[in-house]
Design an enzyme around this catalytic site. Structure first.
Site, PDB file in Angstrom:
ATOM      1  N   CYS A 118      -1.524   1.019   7.309  1.00 44.23           N
ATOM      2  CA  CYS A 118      -2.971   0.744   7.454  1.00 44.23           C
ATOM      3  C   CYS A 118      -3.401  -0.511   6.698  1.00 44.23           C
ATOM      4  O   CYS A 118      -3.711  -1.535   7.305  1.00 44.23           O
ATOM      5  CB  CYS A 118      -3.796   1.937   6.955  1.00 44.23           C
ATOM      6  SG  CYS A 118      -3.536   3.456   7.897  1.00 44.23           S
ATOM      7  N   ARG A 119      -3.431  -0.446   5.357  1.00 41.72           N
ATOM      8  CA  ARG A 119      -4.044  -1.524   4.573  1.00 41.72           C
ATOM      9  C   ARG A 119      -3.163  -2.747   4.398  1.00 41.72           C
ATOM     10  O   ARG A 119      -3.612  -3.885   4.609  1.00 41.72           O
ATOM     11  CB  ARG A 119      -4.451  -0.987   3.185  1.00 41.72           C
ATOM     12  CG  ARG A 119      -5.550   0.049   3.233  1.00 41.72           C
ATOM     13  CD  ARG A 119      -5.700   0.785   1.917  1.00 41.72           C
ATOM     14  NE  ARG A 119      -4.505   1.587   1.630  1.00 41.72           N
ATOM     15  CZ  ARG A 119      -4.267   2.215   0.490  1.00 41.72           C
ATOM     16  NH1 ARG A 119      -5.141   2.117  -0.495  1.00 41.72           N
ATOM     17  NH2 ARG A 119      -3.164   2.916   0.336  1.00 41.72           N
ATOM     18  N   SER A 120      -1.899  -2.549   3.953  1.00 45.95           N
ATOM     19  CA  SER A 120      -1.090  -3.748   3.658  1.00 45.95           C
ATOM     20  C   SER A 120      -0.683  -4.530   4.910  1.00 45.95           C
ATOM     21  O   SER A 120      -0.664  -5.762   4.858  1.00 45.95           O
ATOM     22  CB  SER A 120       0.104  -3.433   2.760  1.00 45.95           C
ATOM     23  OG  SER A 120       0.983  -2.514   3.337  1.00 45.95           O
TER      24      SER A 120
ATOM     25  N   ASP B  36      -8.413   3.946   1.419  1.00 48.75           N
ATOM     26  CA  ASP B  36      -7.342   4.141   2.395  1.00 48.75           C
ATOM     27  C   ASP B  36      -7.905   4.714   3.692  1.00 48.75           C
ATOM     28  O   ASP B  36      -8.307   5.886   3.738  1.00 48.75           O
ATOM     29  CB  ASP B  36      -6.300   5.097   1.805  1.00 48.75           C
ATOM     30  CG  ASP B  36      -5.025   5.108   2.622  1.00 48.75           C
ATOM     31  OD1 ASP B  36      -5.076   4.702   3.797  1.00 48.75           O
ATOM     32  OD2 ASP B  36      -3.988   5.527   2.083  1.00 48.75           O
TER      33      ASP B  36
ATOM     34  N   CYS C 253       0.871  -1.184   0.000  1.00 46.73           N
ATOM     35  CA  CYS C 253       0.000   0.000   0.000  1.00 46.73           C
ATOM     36  C   CYS C 253       0.902   1.227   0.000  1.00 46.73           C
ATOM     37  O   CYS C 253       2.112   1.107  -0.229  1.00 46.73           O
ATOM     38  CB  CYS C 253      -1.002  -0.016   1.154  1.00 46.73           C
ATOM     39  SG  CYS C 253      -0.265   0.088   2.797  1.00 46.73           S
TER      40      CYS C 253
ATOM     41  N   ASN D 107       2.243   1.567   4.235  1.00 45.01           N
ATOM     42  CA  ASN D 107       2.539   0.312   4.953  1.00 45.01           C
ATOM     43  C   ASN D 107       2.226   0.407   6.452  1.00 45.01           C
ATOM     44  O   ASN D 107       2.874  -0.234   7.275  1.00 45.01           O
ATOM     45  CB  ASN D 107       3.994  -0.140   4.727  1.00 45.01           C
ATOM     46  CG  ASN D 107       4.268  -1.589   5.156  1.00 45.01           C
ATOM     47  OD1 ASN D 107       5.364  -1.913   5.584  1.00 45.01           O
ATOM     48  ND2 ASN D 107       3.296  -2.447   5.051  1.00 45.01           N
TER      49      ASN D 107
HETATM   50  P1  4NP Z   1      -1.770   2.978   3.937  1.00 45.36           P
HETATM   51  O1  4NP Z   1      -2.293   4.408   4.448  1.00 45.36           O
HETATM   52  O2  4NP Z   1      -1.204   3.198   2.567  1.00 45.36           O
HETATM   53  O3  4NP Z   1      -2.997   2.110   3.912  1.00 45.36           O
HETATM   54  O4  4NP Z   1      -0.740   2.542   4.957  1.00 45.36           O
HETATM   55  C1  4NP Z   1      -1.470   5.552   4.496  1.00 45.36           C
HETATM   56  C2  4NP Z   1      -0.693   5.765   5.612  1.00 45.36           C
HETATM   57  C3  4NP Z   1       0.088   6.908   5.674  1.00 45.36           C
HETATM   58  C4  4NP Z   1       0.088   7.807   4.611  1.00 45.36           C
HETATM   59  C5  4NP Z   1      -0.679   7.569   3.496  1.00 45.36           C
HETATM   60  C6  4NP Z   1      -1.462   6.428   3.439  1.00 45.36           C
HETATM   61  N1  4NP Z   1       0.850   8.990   4.683  1.00 45.36           N
HETATM   62  O5  4NP Z   1       0.759   9.824   3.765  1.00 45.36           O
HETATM   63  O6  4NP Z   1       1.614   9.173   5.657  1.00 45.36           O
END
Ligand code: 4NP
Length: 156
Positions: A13-15, A125, A8, A11
């Site tokens: 939340c989703r993955s 997300d 994702c 890294n």
């Molecule tokens: P993820 O969510 O891709 O599902 O882990 C996010 C976590 C942090 C950020 C973006 C998406 N960020 O911009 O810090």
């Protein structure tokens, strides 16, 4: 040995949610020696961090372990190491294609491609939506179908 890497953006939340859920499925089926599961992010903002509180709460409620999961960025070596690189959304796929350094056997797909008639093409997300339950609904469905496909493809 089959190696699966979930991707994702951050890294956190989703993955990592997908990693924990998929590893739990693999363990419950007694296939931990045949299937290795990992996750990584496109970005490096959260390298070394545990999963987001929302992902941890969700996994805690389901008694699914996320022990040992900490954020890392995708690397060149991942293209050689993994058989499946499974992304949460189309943007991740575009970002992966931009850094892809070889075009071997690795399967690169969105998680929701494994679901027939998915509610969404891309896993939303929750870092931005704050809806971890809906993300879980999609991730868990995708993981179940991916697992079925991997078992069938490799006679597991
Ligand atoms: P993820 O969510 O891709 O599902 O882990 C996010 C976590 C942090 C950020 C973006 C998406 N960020 O911009 O810090």
């Amino acid at each position: 040995m089959i190696k699966v890497l979930f991707i994702c953006l951050g890294n956190i939340c989703r993955s990592p949610m997908a990693e924990a859920i998929f590893r739990d499925l693999v363990k419950k089926e007694g296939l931990s020696d045949e299937v290795i599961v990992d996750s990584a992010g496109i970005g490096d903002w959260h390298v070394g961090s545990a999963p987001h509180q929302g992902t941890r709460n969700l996994l805690d409620n389901l008694s699914i372990s996320y022990q040992g999961i900490s954020a890392r960025q995708v690397t060149d070596k991942d293209w050689e190491d993994f058989n499946y690189i499974i992304a949460m959304d189309e943007k991740n796929i575009n970002d992966l294609n931009a850094i892809r350094n070889q075009h071997g056997e690795v399967v690169v797909k969105r998680l929701m491609e494994f679901v027939a008639n998915p509610k969404e093409e891309n896993v939303p997300d929750p870092y931005f939506t704050n809806n971890f339950e809906y993300t879980y609904e999609l991730v868990s469905q995708g993981c179940k179908e991916l697992f079925k496909e991997i078992r069938a493809a490799h006679n597991l």
